[in-house]
Design a protein around this motif. Structure first.
Motif, PDB file in Angstrom:
ATOM      1  N   TRP A  58       0.866  -1.179   0.000  1.00 24.36           N
ATOM      2  CA  TRP A  58       0.000   0.000   0.000  1.00 24.36           C
ATOM      3  C   TRP A  58       0.901   1.227   0.000  1.00 24.36           C
ATOM      4  O   TRP A  58       1.714   1.414   0.909  1.00 24.36           O
ATOM      5  CB  TRP A  58      -0.894  -0.041   1.239  1.00 24.36           C
ATOM      6  N   LEU A  59       0.781   2.039  -1.044  1.00 30.69           N
ATOM      7  CA  LEU A  59       1.584   3.248  -1.189  1.00 30.69           C
ATOM      8  C   LEU A  59       0.852   4.404  -0.516  1.00 30.69           C
ATOM      9  O   LEU A  59      -0.297   4.678  -0.834  1.00 30.69           O
ATOM     10  CB  LEU A  59       1.808   3.536  -2.675  1.00 30.69           C
ATOM     11  N   THR A  60       1.520   5.078   0.413  1.00 24.15           N
ATOM     12  CA  THR A  60       0.934   6.226   1.113  1.00 24.15           C
ATOM     13  C   THR A  60       1.967   7.345   1.197  1.00 24.15           C
ATOM     14  O   THR A  60       3.158   7.131   0.982  1.00 24.15           O
ATOM     15  CB  THR A  60       0.503   5.871   2.553  1.00 24.15           C
ATOM     16  N   GLY A  61       1.505   8.506   1.554  1.00 25.88           N
ATOM     17  CA  GLY A  61       2.390   9.608   1.905  1.00 25.88           C
ATOM     18  C   GLY A  61       3.210  10.196   0.785  1.00 25.88           C
ATOM     19  O   GLY A  61       4.239  10.831   1.045  1.00 25.88           O
ATOM     20  N   LEU A  62       2.792  10.050  -0.484  1.00 23.28           N
ATOM     21  CA  LEU A  62       3.559  10.646  -1.577  1.00 23.28           C
ATOM     22  C   LEU A  62       3.449  12.164  -1.487  1.00 23.28           C
ATOM     23  O   LEU A  62       2.359  12.730  -1.503  1.00 23.28           O
ATOM     24  CB  LEU A  62       3.059  10.155  -2.937  1.00 23.28           C
ATOM     25  N   PHE A  63       4.605  12.808  -1.376  1.00 22.83           N
ATOM     26  CA  PHE A  63       4.638  14.273  -1.314  1.00 22.83           C
ATOM     27  C   PHE A  63       5.907  14.743  -1.998  1.00 22.83           C
ATOM     28  O   PHE A  63       6.991  14.207  -1.758  1.00 22.83           O
ATOM     29  CB  PHE A  63       4.626  14.763   0.140  1.00 22.83           C
ATOM     30  N   VAL A  64       5.765  15.755  -2.861  1.00 23.04           N
ATOM     31  CA  VAL A  64       6.896  16.373  -3.545  1.00 23.04           C
ATOM     32  C   VAL A  64       6.940  17.838  -3.131  1.00 23.04           C
ATOM     33  O   VAL A  64       5.917  18.529  -3.126  1.00 23.04           O
ATOM     34  CB  VAL A  64       6.753  16.255  -5.080  1.00 23.04           C
ATOM     35  N   ALA A  65       8.129  18.319  -2.788  1.00 18.82           N
ATOM     36  CA  ALA A  65       8.292  19.715  -2.389  1.00 18.82           C
ATOM     37  C   ALA A  65       7.773  20.619  -3.513  1.00 18.82           C
ATOM     38  O   ALA A  65       8.065  20.383  -4.690  1.00 18.82           O
ATOM     39  CB  ALA A  65       9.758  20.017  -2.107  1.00 18.82           C
ATOM     40  N   PRO A  66       6.987  21.620  -3.171  1.00 17.31           N
ATOM     41  CA  PRO A  66       6.382  22.481  -4.194  1.00 17.31           C
ATOM     42  C   PRO A  66       7.378  23.107  -5.169  1.00 17.31           C
ATOM     43  O   PRO A  66       7.075  23.245  -6.353  1.00 17.31           O
ATOM     44  CB  PRO A  66       5.665  23.562  -3.377  1.00 17.31           C
ATOM     45  N   ASP A  67       8.557  23.445  -4.711  1.00 19.28           N
ATOM     46  CA  ASP A  67       9.511  24.128  -5.590  1.00 19.28           C
ATOM     47  C   ASP A  67      10.175  23.215  -6.622  1.00 19.28           C
ATOM     48  O   ASP A  67      10.880  23.705  -7.509  1.00 19.28           O
ATOM     49  CB  ASP A  67      10.574  24.869  -4.774  1.00 19.28           C
ATOM     50  N   VAL A  68       9.943  21.905  -6.548  1.00 25.27           N
ATOM     51  CA  VAL A  68      10.517  20.989  -7.547  1.00 25.27           C
ATOM     52  C   VAL A  68       9.443  20.218  -8.312  1.00 25.27           C
ATOM     53  O   VAL A  68       9.757  19.312  -9.078  1.00 25.27           O
ATOM     54  CB  VAL A  68      11.540  20.008  -6.918  1.00 25.27           C
ATOM     55  N   ARG A  69       8.203  20.555  -8.123  1.00 25.69           N
ATOM     56  CA  ARG A  69       7.122  19.867  -8.833  1.00 25.69           C
ATOM     57  C   ARG A  69       7.207  20.155 -10.335  1.00 25.69           C
ATOM     58  O   ARG A  69       7.728  21.171 -10.758  1.00 25.69           O
ATOM     59  CB  ARG A  69       5.765  20.301  -8.282  1.00 25.69           C
ATOM     60  N   GLY A  70       6.672  19.221 -11.115  1.00 31.03           N
ATOM     61  CA  GLY A  70       6.665  19.386 -12.562  1.00 31.03           C
ATOM     62  C   GLY A  70       7.929  18.874 -13.233  1.00 31.03           C
ATOM     63  O   GLY A  70       8.101  19.049 -14.439  1.00 31.03           O
ATOM     64  N   ARG A  71       8.801  18.231 -12.492  1.00 30.77           N
ATOM     65  CA  ARG A  71      10.061  17.716 -13.047  1.00 30.77           C
ATOM     66  C   ARG A  71      10.070  16.190 -13.160  1.00 30.77           C
ATOM     67  O   ARG A  71      11.094  15.603 -13.466  1.00 30.77           O
ATOM     68  CB  ARG A  71      11.239  18.173 -12.176  1.00 30.77           C
ATOM     69  N   GLY A  72       8.944  15.533 -12.918  1.00 31.66           N
ATOM     70  CA  GLY A  72       8.878  14.081 -13.031  1.00 31.66           C
ATOM     71  C   GLY A  72       9.413  13.343 -11.822  1.00 31.66           C
ATOM     72  O   GLY A  72       9.620  12.127 -11.864  1.00 31.66           O
ATOM     73  N   ILE A  73       9.626  14.055 -10.722  1.00 34.02           N
ATOM     74  CA  ILE A  73      10.193  13.446  -9.524  1.00 34.02           C
ATOM     75  C   ILE A  73       9.228  12.436  -8.911  1.00 34.02           C
ATOM     76  O   ILE A  73       9.639  11.338  -8.518  1.00 34.02           O
ATOM     77  CB  ILE A  73      10.618  14.527  -8.515  1.00 34.02           C
ATOM     78  N   ALA A  74       7.952  12.775  -8.827  1.00 41.57           N
ATOM     79  CA  ALA A  74       6.965  11.844  -8.257  1.00 41.57           C
ATOM     80  C   ALA A  74       6.933  10.557  -9.074  1.00 41.57           C
ATOM     81  O   ALA A  74       6.962   9.454  -8.515  1.00 41.57           O
ATOM     82  CB  ALA A  74       5.585  12.481  -8.201  1.00 41.57           C
ATOM     83  N   ARG A  75       6.880  10.685 -10.369  1.00 40.91           N
ATOM     84  CA  ARG A  75       6.855   9.509 -11.250  1.00 40.91           C
ATOM     85  C   ARG A  75       8.083   8.631 -11.012  1.00 40.91           C
ATOM     86  O   ARG A  75       7.972   7.416 -10.840  1.00 40.91           O
ATOM     87  CB  ARG A  75       6.811   9.947 -12.709  1.00 40.91           C
ATOM     88  N   SER A  76       9.252   9.228 -10.977  1.00 44.38           N
ATOM     89  CA  SER A  76      10.488   8.457 -10.791  1.00 44.38           C
ATOM     90  C   SER A  76      10.555   7.809  -9.417  1.00 44.38           C
ATOM     91  O   SER A  76      11.024   6.675  -9.283  1.00 44.38           O
ATOM     92  CB  SER A  76      11.711   9.351 -11.020  1.00 44.38           C
ATOM     93  N   LEU A  77      10.095   8.518  -8.390  1.00 43.64           N
ATOM     94  CA  LEU A  77      10.107   7.950  -7.042  1.00 43.64           C
ATOM     95  C   LEU A  77       9.140   6.775  -6.943  1.00 43.64           C
ATOM     96  O   LEU A  77       9.473   5.717  -6.408  1.00 43.64           O
ATOM     97  CB  LEU A  77       9.773   9.025  -6.006  1.00 43.64           C
ATOM     98  N   VAL A  78       7.935   6.941  -7.483  1.00 45.12           N
ATOM     99  CA  VAL A  78       6.960   5.849  -7.471  1.00 45.12           C
ATOM    100  C   VAL A  78       7.510   4.669  -8.275  1.00 45.12           C
ATOM    101  O   VAL A  78       7.417   3.521  -7.837  1.00 45.12           O
ATOM    102  CB  VAL A  78       5.587   6.310  -8.010  1.00 45.12           C
ATOM    103  N   ASP A  79       8.106   4.932  -9.430  1.00 42.74           N
ATOM    104  CA  ASP A  79       8.685   3.855 -10.238  1.00 42.74           C
ATOM    105  C   ASP A  79       9.741   3.084  -9.457  1.00 42.74           C
ATOM    106  O   ASP A  79       9.769   1.852  -9.487  1.00 42.74           O
ATOM    107  CB  ASP A  79       9.317   4.407 -11.521  1.00 42.74           C
ATOM    108  N   ALA A  80      10.621   3.790  -8.752  1.00 41.90           N
ATOM    109  CA  ALA A  80      11.677   3.127  -7.972  1.00 41.90           C
ATOM    110  C   ALA A  80      11.070   2.249  -6.888  1.00 41.90           C
ATOM    111  O   ALA A  80      11.472   1.095  -6.716  1.00 41.90           O
ATOM    112  CB  ALA A  80      12.617   4.167  -7.367  1.00 41.90           C
ATOM    113  N   ALA A  81      10.101   2.778  -6.172  1.00 42.79           N
ATOM    114  CA  ALA A  81       9.478   2.019  -5.086  1.00 42.79           C
ATOM    115  C   ALA A  81       8.713   0.816  -5.621  1.00 42.79           C
ATOM    116  O   ALA A  81       8.861  -0.301  -5.116  1.00 42.79           O
ATOM    117  CB  ALA A  81       8.562   2.924  -4.267  1.00 42.79           C
ATOM    118  N   VAL A  82       7.901   1.011  -6.651  1.00 47.95           N
ATOM    119  CA  VAL A  82       7.105  -0.084  -7.213  1.00 47.95           C
ATOM    120  C   VAL A  82       8.015  -1.148  -7.821  1.00 47.95           C
ATOM    121  O   VAL A  82       7.749  -2.349  -7.691  1.00 47.95           O
ATOM    122  CB  VAL A  82       6.079   0.450  -8.237  1.00 47.95           C
ATOM    123  N   SER A  83       9.103  -0.744  -8.441  1.00 46.10           N
ATOM    124  CA  SER A  83      10.037  -1.715  -9.028  1.00 46.10           C
ATOM    125  C   SER A  83      10.645  -2.631  -7.979  1.00 46.10           C
ATOM    126  O   SER A  83      11.030  -3.754  -8.277  1.00 46.10           O
ATOM    127  CB  SER A  83      11.149  -0.983  -9.786  1.00 46.10           C
TER     128      SER A  83
END
Length: 137
Positions: A58-83
């Motif tokens: 169960w994936l919870t607590g996904l949060f990206v700092a506002p000043d770095v949003r829009g750079r694909g960081i959430a996608r890459s972090l989720v990919d690393a964890a799910v992998s």
């Protein structure tokens, strides 16, 4: 710009994740019964928790700092964890407005939630709109 590293946070460093959440006035908290994943430039810029649940996670607590949003960081972090789950299913709950974001990284509507997560979703839906999504890789 420093390269971003995506990795599971070692146990002695877990307090840094809660410090990150607090610094951004997020109500999220690191769960000690979960794998804690972070994205770092030098400091933590994104975080999530991945908890064992039934026959998956169960994936919870996904949060990206506002000043770095829009750079694909959430996608890459989720990919690393799910992998790291070696093909086990991963579920999450989100606001319906985030459905398109999660579909864009491979999640779909979860029709087969484990009972423990289904019951939790029903409780959460009493207070706010939430949907369940899942992925298996």
């Amino acid at each position: 710009m420093t390269a971003i590293a995506y990795a599971q946070l070692e146990a002695p460093l877990w307090p840094l994740m809660n410090k990150f959440y607090r610094a951004h006035q997020s109500s999220m908290k690191a769960s000690k019964d979960a794998q804690l994943w972070v994205a770092r430039e030098q400091e933590i810029v994104a975080a999530l928790c991945l908890r064992s649940a039934a026959n998956g996670y169960w994936l919870t607590g996904l949060f990206v700092a506002p000043d770095v949003r829009g750079r694909g960081i959430a996608r890459s972090l989720v990919d690393a964890a799910v992998s790291s789950t070696e093909g086990a299913p991963v579920w999450l709950f989100c606001d319906p407005e985030l459905q398109g974001f999660y579909e864009g990284i491979g999640f779909g509507m979860a029709d087969d939630l484990p009972q423990v997560l289904f019951e939790r979703l029903i409780r959460y839906q009493r207070n706010k709109a939430m949907i369940a999504m899942g992925i298996t890789r």
